[in-house]
Design a protein around this motif. Structure first.
Motif, mmCIF file in Angstrom:
data_model
loop_
_atom_site.group_PDB
_atom_site.id
_atom_site.type_symbol
_atom_site.label_atom_id
_atom_site.label_comp_id
_atom_site.label_asym_id
_atom_site.label_seq_id
_atom_site.Cartn_x
_atom_site.Cartn_y
_atom_site.Cartn_z
ATOM 1 N N GLY A 234 0.714 -1.416 0.086
ATOM 2 C CA GLY A 234 -0.048 -0.110 0.331
ATOM 3 C C GLY A 234 0.865 1.119 0.042
ATOM 4 O O GLY A 234 0.222 2.219 -0.906
ATOM 5 N N ALA B 72 1.204 3.924 -3.004
ATOM 6 C CA ALA B 72 0.650 5.667 -2.866
ATOM 7 C C ALA B 72 1.964 6.449 -3.790
ATOM 8 O O ALA B 72 1.334 7.191 -3.774
ATOM 9 C CB ALA B 72 0.360 5.242 -1.424
ATOM 10 N N ALA C 5 1.807 6.740 -6.673
ATOM 11 C CA ALA C 5 0.433 7.649 -7.422
ATOM 12 C C ALA C 5 1.251 8.526 -6.849
ATOM 13 O O ALA C 5 0.771 10.165 -7.635
ATOM 14 C CB ALA C 5 -0.844 7.263 -6.098
ATOM 15 N N LEU C 6 1.772 9.418 -5.923
ATOM 16 C CA LEU C 6 2.391 10.722 -5.693
ATOM 17 C C LEU C 6 3.065 11.066 -7.214
ATOM 18 O O LEU C 6 3.521 12.280 -7.561
ATOM 19 C CB LEU C 6 2.980 10.692 -4.094
ATOM 20 C CG LEU C 6 1.544 10.171 -2.740
ATOM 21 C CD1 LEU C 6 2.152 9.959 -1.798
ATOM 22 C CD2 LEU C 6 0.511 12.021 -3.097
#
Length: 318
Positions: free
Chosen positions: A294, A298, A301-302
């Motif tokens: 996860g 994350a 994605a950032l």
């Protein structure tokens, strides 16, 4: 118009694949073939370890005992004539190959995939022909990401099957090193993060060599963090914790493990022909794996969002 002309068959060429995604595939087909070759070679090694390699090692254990396996160096008669070492050593080679591949993906994204086209002006030419910068970058990321997910998922499934079936053939008392990372979903997420790091470095620097260097260094820092900080500790946490190990003598008696796995003198002294291990499940393995995955997704994605923001802010300027 003549009769000959009328009777002549009409030749129609088949339509060629077109579109931005196809252009990316065609432009980077060499990298694609290298990736497919890597996946095929690693999968072949895992399948060999799962089948013929495990059978040969078990036969040696049954015939010669543990000392015979430790002395073995695979010769030209085996499928892995190019590799020397024991089954225990070969067991970890796919994990090493997967780690190297994840690092190479970051370098590829930072260099040939994105930065080189920004530096040469090829990207700017595409942007003037009804292809927006955002769409161009999306295609550059979607195509390799698709092949990364498919390839890594296949390798993780094979590695998990290998671990479940034949982890008992590993040297007793020596815990798996990078197996924690290689048989979980974080294996799929890590190279995607490398792709994102390379993309951000490329759009920010727009020079091939500097972007390649920054992408490689950035992924190295991430890998070092994963290996030394909770909840990751990928180089230390094991999927299974060895609870007990025993040694078996030539008469079949079970004795306490003396801890001499690679000493011929010690093995002969205690008349040891094999070892056994019993496992206890590691209750925090999957929570750690899922948390790590996860976090990696994350961060990916950032970084991808940041890459699009940098590209939009700088526009088509060089």
């Amino acid at each position: 118009m003549s009769a000959a002309t009328l009777s002549a068959p009409v030749r129609r060429s088949l339509p060629r694949p077109r579109g931005l995604l196809w252009t990316v595939l065609r432009l980077h087909r060499t990298a694609l073939w290298i990736w497919l070759a890597f996946v095929a070679a690693t999968a072949a090694l895992l399948l060999w370890l799962l089948g013929p390699g495990a059978d040969a090692t078990q036969h040696k254990l049954d015939t010669f005992g543990y000392a015979g396996v430790l002395d073995d160096a695979y010769s030209a008669k085996t499928l892995l004539a190019f590799t020397s070492g024991t089954y225990n050593d070969l067991f970890y080679d796919p994990a090493t190959m997967i780690n190297i591949a994840s690092f190479a993906i970051a370098l590829f994204a930072g260099g040939p995939l994105i930065a080189r086209e920004l530096e040469s002006g090829t990207a700017r030419l595409a942007w003037t022909q009804s292809v927006s910068p955002a769409r161009w970058l999306a295609a550059k990321l979607v195509v390799p990401a698709s092949f990364i997910v498919l390839g890594m998922t296949l390798l993780v499934v094979l590695y998990r099957q290998l671990w479940s079936a034949h982890s008992n053939l590993l040297i007793a008392g020596i815990g798996p090193r990078s197996i924690y990372f290689a048989i979980g979903p974080s294996t799929v997420a890590a190279p995607l993060l490398g792709l994102a790091i390379g993309a951000l470095a490329a759009v920010a620097l727009r020079r091939t060599l500097p972007a390649l260097a920054v992408a490689g260094f950035g992924y190295f820092l991430v890998y070092a963090f994963l290996g030394n900080h909770w909840p990751f500790q990928g180089r230390h946490q094991q999927p299974e914790v060895s609870s007990r190990s025993h040694a078996i003598t030539s008469s079949g008696a079970r004795i306490a493990d003396p801890g001499c796995y690679d000493s011929q003198a010690c093995l002969a002294k205690h008349d040891i022909v094999r070892f056994t291990r019993e496992y206890l499940p590691s209750p925090d393995y999957w929570p750690r794996q899922l948390l790590e995955t996860g976090v990696l997704l994350a961060l990916t994605a950032l970084l991808v969002t940041a890459a699009f923001a940098v590209l939009r802010r700088r526009g088509t300027t060089t």
